[in-house]
Scaffold this motif. Structure first.
Motif, mmCIF file in Angstrom:
data_model
loop_
_atom_site.group_PDB
_atom_site.id
_atom_site.type_symbol
_atom_site.label_atom_id
_atom_site.label_comp_id
_atom_site.label_asym_id
_atom_site.label_seq_id
_atom_site.Cartn_x
_atom_site.Cartn_y
_atom_site.Cartn_z
ATOM 1 N N MET A 1 0.842 -1.187 0.000
ATOM 2 C CA MET A 1 0.000 0.000 0.000
ATOM 3 C C MET A 1 0.884 1.245 0.000
ATOM 4 S SD MET A 1 -2.958 0.810 2.706
ATOM 5 C CE MET A 1 -3.253 2.450 3.185
ATOM 6 N N ILE A 2 0.657 2.118 -0.924
ATOM 7 C CA ILE A 2 1.441 3.352 -1.005
ATOM 8 C C ILE A 2 0.767 4.415 -0.148
ATOM 9 C CG2 ILE A 2 2.233 5.186 -2.520
ATOM 10 C CD1 ILE A 2 2.486 3.132 -4.733
ATOM 11 N N GLU A 3 1.563 4.964 0.718
ATOM 12 C CA GLU A 3 1.084 5.988 1.641
ATOM 13 C C GLU A 3 1.052 7.334 0.927
ATOM 14 O OE1 GLU A 3 3.025 7.969 5.538
ATOM 15 O OE2 GLU A 3 3.171 5.801 5.370
ATOM 16 N N ASN A 4 0.033 8.105 1.158
ATOM 17 C CA ASN A 4 -0.076 9.427 0.563
ATOM 18 C C ASN A 4 0.594 10.428 1.502
ATOM 19 O OD1 ASN A 4 -0.795 11.153 -1.432
ATOM 20 N ND2 ASN A 4 -2.954 11.302 -0.856
ATOM 21 N N ARG A 5 1.823 10.806 1.188
ATOM 22 C CA ARG A 5 2.528 11.731 2.074
ATOM 23 C C ARG A 5 3.087 12.910 1.298
ATOM 24 N NH1 ARG A 5 7.852 8.327 3.932
ATOM 25 N NH2 ARG A 5 8.762 8.115 1.888
ATOM 26 N N THR A 6 3.284 13.972 2.016
ATOM 27 C CA THR A 6 3.791 15.191 1.423
ATOM 28 C C THR A 6 5.279 15.056 1.122
ATOM 29 O OG1 THR A 6 2.208 16.437 2.743
ATOM 30 C CG2 THR A 6 4.019 17.676 1.773
ATOM 31 N N VAL A 7 5.661 15.441 -0.075
ATOM 32 C CA VAL A 7 7.079 15.446 -0.442
ATOM 33 C C VAL A 7 7.540 16.891 -0.495
ATOM 34 C CG1 VAL A 7 8.773 14.898 -2.218
ATOM 35 C CG2 VAL A 7 6.905 13.301 -1.758
ATOM 36 N N ILE A 8 8.499 17.194 0.350
ATOM 37 C CA ILE A 8 9.125 18.513 0.341
ATOM 38 C C ILE A 8 10.463 18.339 -0.363
ATOM 39 C CG2 ILE A 8 9.945 20.459 1.723
ATOM 40 C CD1 ILE A 8 6.978 19.962 2.131
ATOM 41 N N ARG A 9 10.730 19.180 -1.314
ATOM 42 C CA ARG A 9 11.957 19.082 -2.112
ATOM 43 C C ARG A 9 12.986 20.102 -1.628
ATOM 44 N NH1 ARG A 9 10.776 15.102 -5.226
ATOM 45 N NH2 ARG A 9 8.712 14.929 -6.142
ATOM 46 N N VAL A 10 14.235 19.822 -1.936
ATOM 47 C CA VAL A 10 15.327 20.716 -1.540
ATOM 48 C C VAL A 10 15.062 22.136 -2.027
ATOM 49 C CG1 VAL A 10 17.773 21.222 -1.913
ATOM 50 C CG2 VAL A 10 17.070 18.899 -1.317
ATOM 51 N N LYS A 11 14.539 22.284 -3.239
ATOM 52 C CA LYS A 11 14.281 23.627 -3.782
ATOM 53 C C LYS A 11 13.281 24.409 -2.933
ATOM 54 C CE LYS A 11 10.933 21.928 -7.161
ATOM 55 N NZ LYS A 11 10.759 21.641 -8.582
ATOM 56 N N ASP A 12 12.467 23.699 -2.135
ATOM 57 C CA ASP A 12 11.491 24.361 -1.271
ATOM 58 C C ASP A 12 12.108 24.931 0.002
ATOM 59 O OD1 ASP A 12 9.425 23.612 -3.064
ATOM 60 O OD2 ASP A 12 9.236 21.665 -2.073
ATOM 61 N N VAL A 13 13.301 24.464 0.364
ATOM 62 C CA VAL A 13 13.918 24.890 1.629
ATOM 63 C C VAL A 13 15.310 25.501 1.462
ATOM 64 C CG1 VAL A 13 12.608 23.184 2.945
ATOM 65 C CG2 VAL A 13 14.907 22.613 2.156
ATOM 66 N N MET A 14 15.876 25.441 0.266
ATOM 67 C CA MET A 14 17.239 25.950 0.069
ATOM 68 C C MET A 14 17.274 27.468 0.167
ATOM 69 S SD MET A 14 17.816 25.545 -4.011
ATOM 70 C CE MET A 14 17.021 26.640 -5.178
ATOM 71 N N LYS A 15 18.431 27.964 0.523
ATOM 72 C CA LYS A 15 18.665 29.402 0.550
ATOM 73 C C LYS A 15 19.273 29.788 -0.805
ATOM 74 C CE LYS A 15 17.715 29.696 4.976
ATOM 75 N NZ LYS A 15 16.355 29.360 5.231
#
Length: 136
Positions: A1-15
């Protein structure tokens, strides 16, 4: 079963505001730039297209210059920098980026896209910006 989870990418948190310096510059120059930019890390520019990026941190300066009582104006950045550096892609999931940081004991990693630095990421940004978004 594939869990539906949020994926946060490096581009979302990089400076995207980071400092750069040439390897031929002195540690004295690096210190002045770090102080003016209020950062402890600088990306060391490539010398040519086939070269790789480097990284110099205040820790490198403490270990290789201050602790050894060397004159900052007589030591070049290329003598004490880390090169090549472990880099990450902007689309990488922050969970994998965090594992990379843990496995290699990293303090910062340049974010590289199309062989160009587009940002810099740290454990702090992964946790405080990335993980925080996941728990919201």
């Amino acid at each position: 079963m594939i869990e539906n989870r949020t994926v946060i990418r490096v581009k979302d948190v990089m400076k995207t505001d980071f400092g750069t310096i040439d390897g031929i510059a002195t540690v004295d120059d690096a210190l002045k730039k770090m102080k003016s930019l209020k950062t402890a890390v600088l990306i060391v520019n490539k010398r040519h297209e086939d070269d790789e990026y480097g990284l110099i941190t205040s820790g490198d300066i403490a270990r290789h210059v201050l602790a050894k009582d060397r004159a900052p104006n007589r030591v070049n950045v290329y003598e004490i920098m880390s090169k090549p550096v472990i880099s990450v892609h902007p689309d990488m999931d922050i969970r994998y980026c965090s594992r990379l940081f843990a496995d290699y004991n990293l303090v910062r990693a340049p974010v590289i896209e199309n062989r160009t630095v587009v940002g810099i990421v740290s454990p702090n940004s992964l946790v405080l910006d990335g993980l925080y978004k996941i728990i919201q």
